[in-house]
Write a protein that holds these residues in place. Sequence first.
Motif, PDB file in Angstrom:
ATOM      1  N   ASN A   1      -3.136  11.295  -2.041  1.00 63.01           N
ATOM      2  CA  ASN A   1      -2.807  10.073  -1.303  1.00 63.01           C
ATOM      3  C   ASN A   1      -3.810   9.750  -0.210  1.00 63.01           C
ATOM      4  N   ILE A   2      -4.329  10.778   0.440  1.00 65.95           N
ATOM      5  CA  ILE A   2      -5.301  10.527   1.512  1.00 65.95           C
ATOM      6  C   ILE A   2      -6.537   9.827   0.958  1.00 65.95           C
ATOM      7  N   GLY A   3      -6.984  10.263  -0.218  1.00 64.11           N
ATOM      8  CA  GLY A   3      -8.133   9.606  -0.840  1.00 64.11           C
ATOM      9  C   GLY A   3      -7.780   8.227  -1.378  1.00 64.11           C
ATOM     10  N   THR A   4      -6.631   8.122  -2.039  1.00 71.18           N
ATOM     11  CA  THR A   4      -6.223   6.854  -2.644  1.00 71.18           C
ATOM     12  C   THR A   4      -5.915   5.791  -1.587  1.00 71.18           C
ATOM     13  N   ALA A   5      -5.481   6.225  -0.404  1.00 71.70           N
ATOM     14  CA  ALA A   5      -5.134   5.282   0.664  1.00 71.70           C
ATOM     15  C   ALA A   5      -6.322   4.431   1.101  1.00 71.70           C
ATOM     16  N   ALA A   6      -7.526   4.888   0.785  1.00 76.21           N
ATOM     17  CA  ALA A   6      -8.707   4.082   1.129  1.00 76.21           C
ATOM     18  C   ALA A   6      -8.690   2.749   0.384  1.00 76.21           C
ATOM     19  N   LEU A   7      -8.026   2.709  -0.776  1.00 78.29           N
ATOM     20  CA  LEU A   7      -7.954   1.469  -1.556  1.00 78.29           C
ATOM     21  C   LEU A   7      -6.998   0.451  -0.952  1.00 78.29           C
TER      22      LEU A   7
ATOM     23  N   ALA B   1       0.831  -1.201   0.000  1.00 80.45           N
ATOM     24  CA  ALA B   1       0.000   0.000   0.000  1.00 80.45           C
ATOM     25  C   ALA B   1       0.869   1.256   0.000  1.00 80.45           C
ATOM     26  N   VAL B   2       1.887   1.271   0.848  1.00 80.80           N
ATOM     27  CA  VAL B   2       2.800   2.417   0.911  1.00 80.80           C
ATOM     28  C   VAL B   2       3.547   2.584  -0.407  1.00 80.80           C
ATOM     29  N   PHE B   3       3.974   1.469  -1.006  1.00 81.66           N
ATOM     30  CA  PHE B   3       4.709   1.531  -2.273  1.00 81.66           C
ATOM     31  C   PHE B   3       3.841   2.137  -3.379  1.00 81.66           C
ATOM     32  N   ALA B   4       2.582   1.719  -3.450  1.00 77.94           N
ATOM     33  CA  ALA B   4       1.677   2.251  -4.469  1.00 77.94           C
ATOM     34  C   ALA B   4       1.440   3.743  -4.265  1.00 77.94           C
ATOM     35  N   LEU B   5       1.236   4.156  -3.026  1.00 77.03           N
ATOM     36  CA  LEU B   5       1.035   5.577  -2.729  1.00 77.03           C
ATOM     37  C   LEU B   5       2.292   6.387  -3.022  1.00 77.03           C
ATOM     38  N   PHE B   6       3.440   5.790  -2.750  1.00 77.49           N
ATOM     39  CA  PHE B   6       4.722   6.440  -3.046  1.00 77.49           C
ATOM     40  C   PHE B   6       4.849   6.735  -4.536  1.00 77.49           C
ATOM     41  N   LEU B   7       4.500   5.763  -5.387  1.00 76.02           N
ATOM     42  CA  LEU B   7       4.565   5.961  -6.834  1.00 76.02           C
ATOM     43  C   LEU B   7       3.622   7.071  -7.273  1.00 76.02           C
ATOM     44  N   TYR B   8       2.452   7.133  -6.657  1.00 79.13           N
ATOM     45  CA  TYR B   8       1.476   8.164  -7.016  1.00 79.13           C
ATOM     46  C   TYR B   8       1.917   9.549  -6.558  1.00 79.13           C
ATOM     47  N   SER B   9       2.798   9.605  -5.576  1.00 79.96           N
ATOM     48  CA  SER B   9       3.252  10.895  -5.045  1.00 79.96           C
ATOM     49  C   SER B   9       4.398  11.493  -5.846  1.00 79.96           C
ATOM     50  N   LEU B  10       5.109  10.664  -6.587  1.00 75.78           N
ATOM     51  CA  LEU B  10       6.327  11.121  -7.250  1.00 75.78           C
ATOM     52  C   LEU B  10       6.073  12.228  -8.264  1.00 75.78           C
TER      53      LEU B  10
ATOM     54  N   ARG C   1     -23.959  -2.630   2.407  1.00 76.36           N
ATOM     55  CA  ARG C   1     -24.954  -1.583   2.132  1.00 76.36           C
ATOM     56  C   ARG C   1     -25.373  -0.897   3.427  1.00 76.36           C
ATOM     57  N   ASP C   2     -24.358  -0.576   4.212  1.00 77.71           N
ATOM     58  CA  ASP C   2     -24.568   0.049   5.521  1.00 77.71           C
ATOM     59  C   ASP C   2     -23.969   1.454   5.481  1.00 77.71           C
ATOM     60  N   ASN C   3     -24.840   2.465   5.459  1.00 74.89           N
ATOM     61  CA  ASN C   3     -24.361   3.849   5.388  1.00 74.89           C
ATOM     62  C   ASN C   3     -23.588   4.276   6.626  1.00 74.89           C
ATOM     63  N   SER C   4     -23.840   3.614   7.742  1.00 76.07           N
ATOM     64  CA  SER C   4     -23.117   3.953   8.964  1.00 76.07           C
ATOM     65  C   SER C   4     -21.625   3.661   8.806  1.00 76.07           C
ATOM     66  N   TYR C   5     -21.299   2.487   8.317  1.00 76.00           N
ATOM     67  CA  TYR C   5     -19.890   2.147   8.057  1.00 76.00           C
ATOM     68  C   TYR C   5     -19.311   3.025   6.953  1.00 76.00           C
ATOM     69  N   LEU C   6     -20.085   3.181   5.876  1.00 75.93           N
ATOM     70  CA  LEU C   6     -19.600   3.926   4.713  1.00 75.93           C
ATOM     71  C   LEU C   6     -19.250   5.367   5.068  1.00 75.93           C
ATOM     72  N   LEU C   7     -20.178   6.068   5.708  1.00 77.08           N
ATOM     73  CA  LEU C   7     -19.942   7.477   6.038  1.00 77.08           C
ATOM     74  C   LEU C   7     -18.939   7.643   7.172  1.00 77.08           C
ATOM     75  N   SER C   8     -18.899   6.682   8.099  1.00 72.89           N
ATOM     76  CA  SER C   8     -17.939   6.761   9.203  1.00 72.89           C
ATOM     77  C   SER C   8     -16.508   6.587   8.708  1.00 72.89           C
ATOM     78  N   GLY C   9     -16.358   6.025   7.511  1.00 71.68           N
ATOM     79  CA  GLY C   9     -15.034   5.925   6.912  1.00 71.68           C
ATOM     80  C   GLY C   9     -14.770   7.026   5.911  1.00 71.68           C
ATOM     81  N   ALA C  10     -15.784   7.338   5.073  1.00 71.71           N
ATOM     82  CA  ALA C  10     -15.593   8.297   3.976  1.00 71.71           C
ATOM     83  C   ALA C  10     -15.487   9.737   4.467  1.00 71.71           C
ATOM     84  N   ILE C  11     -16.327  10.124   5.411  1.00 74.36           N
ATOM     85  CA  ILE C  11     -16.313  11.512   5.880  1.00 74.36           C
ATOM     86  C   ILE C  11     -15.001  11.857   6.594  1.00 74.36           C
ATOM     87  N   PRO C  12     -14.482  11.006   7.494  1.00 75.06           N
ATOM     88  CA  PRO C  12     -13.169  11.312   8.084  1.00 75.06           C
ATOM     89  C   PRO C  12     -12.052  11.413   7.047  1.00 75.06           C
ATOM     90  N   VAL C  13     -12.108  10.604   5.975  1.00 78.46           N
ATOM     91  CA  VAL C  13     -11.108  10.714   4.910  1.00 78.46           C
ATOM     92  C   VAL C  13     -11.192  12.093   4.260  1.00 78.46           C
TER      93      VAL C  13
END
Length: 247
Positions: free
Chosen positions: A178-184, A113-122, A204-216
């Motif tokens: 990277n903050i957005g891509t790190a979700a992958l 995950a870090v390696f992929a984000l590193f490539l995207y940051s270059l 299909r649980d909005n509680s999990y979805l929004l509790s992860g997406a909004i903090p990102v």
Amino acid sequence: MKNKRLLSFVIKLILFTLVASFFAWSFKSGYYQLIIDDSEGFIFLLKQHINMVLLSILLAIVLAIPMGILVTRPKFQKLQWLFMNIANLGQTIPSLAILALAMTWMGIGFKPAVFALFLYSLLPILRNTVAGIKSIDPNLLDAAKGIGYTPAQILLKIELPNAAYPIMAGIRTAVVINIGTAALAYLVGGGGLGDWIFTGIMMRDNSYLLSGAIPVTLLALLADQLVRFIEKLVISKGLRQSITISD
């Protein structure tokens, strides 16, 4: 000029109202209760997310800025197209494909995950470093040579200070992406807030979805403002004012 400012203010006000209304509705609906109920799990995932972004950005800065300096030196300018195209290649490959390649090479977990984000940051950092250094007035460099500055002094006292604004802009872009891509990273077992986002999608649980997406989203906004604050510390007031005037 006044009409443009008024229009910009109205657009920002409308967007702020829509975002505030969404937050009020989702909070009233109890979609963030999971963060309270499982605060330890949330903090754990948040730390994983931040660690991935910080490590990948630091690695990219350590490599991309020296690389950008190197390819702007007269002896190595011929290599500029090669380095830029390699960085472009890393940016054009879909993030899922990079994660898959990293996983086959490094296994699953935090490292791919870090390696992929590193490539995207270059690319953003390298491109802005090169552009910033190349945009410096040649007359300024000639004047520095005329008063006896060595190449190292020209780099440290003239080129890097004057290129600081675009370099910081490149870093800011890389951080937000990277903050957005790190979700992958969830897809390769890297952890992070993507765990809750993808759990919410699958269940299909909005509680999990929004509790992860909004903090990102909030983390990206906070990081953007933090890097802007660092810009003010790194870049001289006179240089910031000259950039504002030229814009």
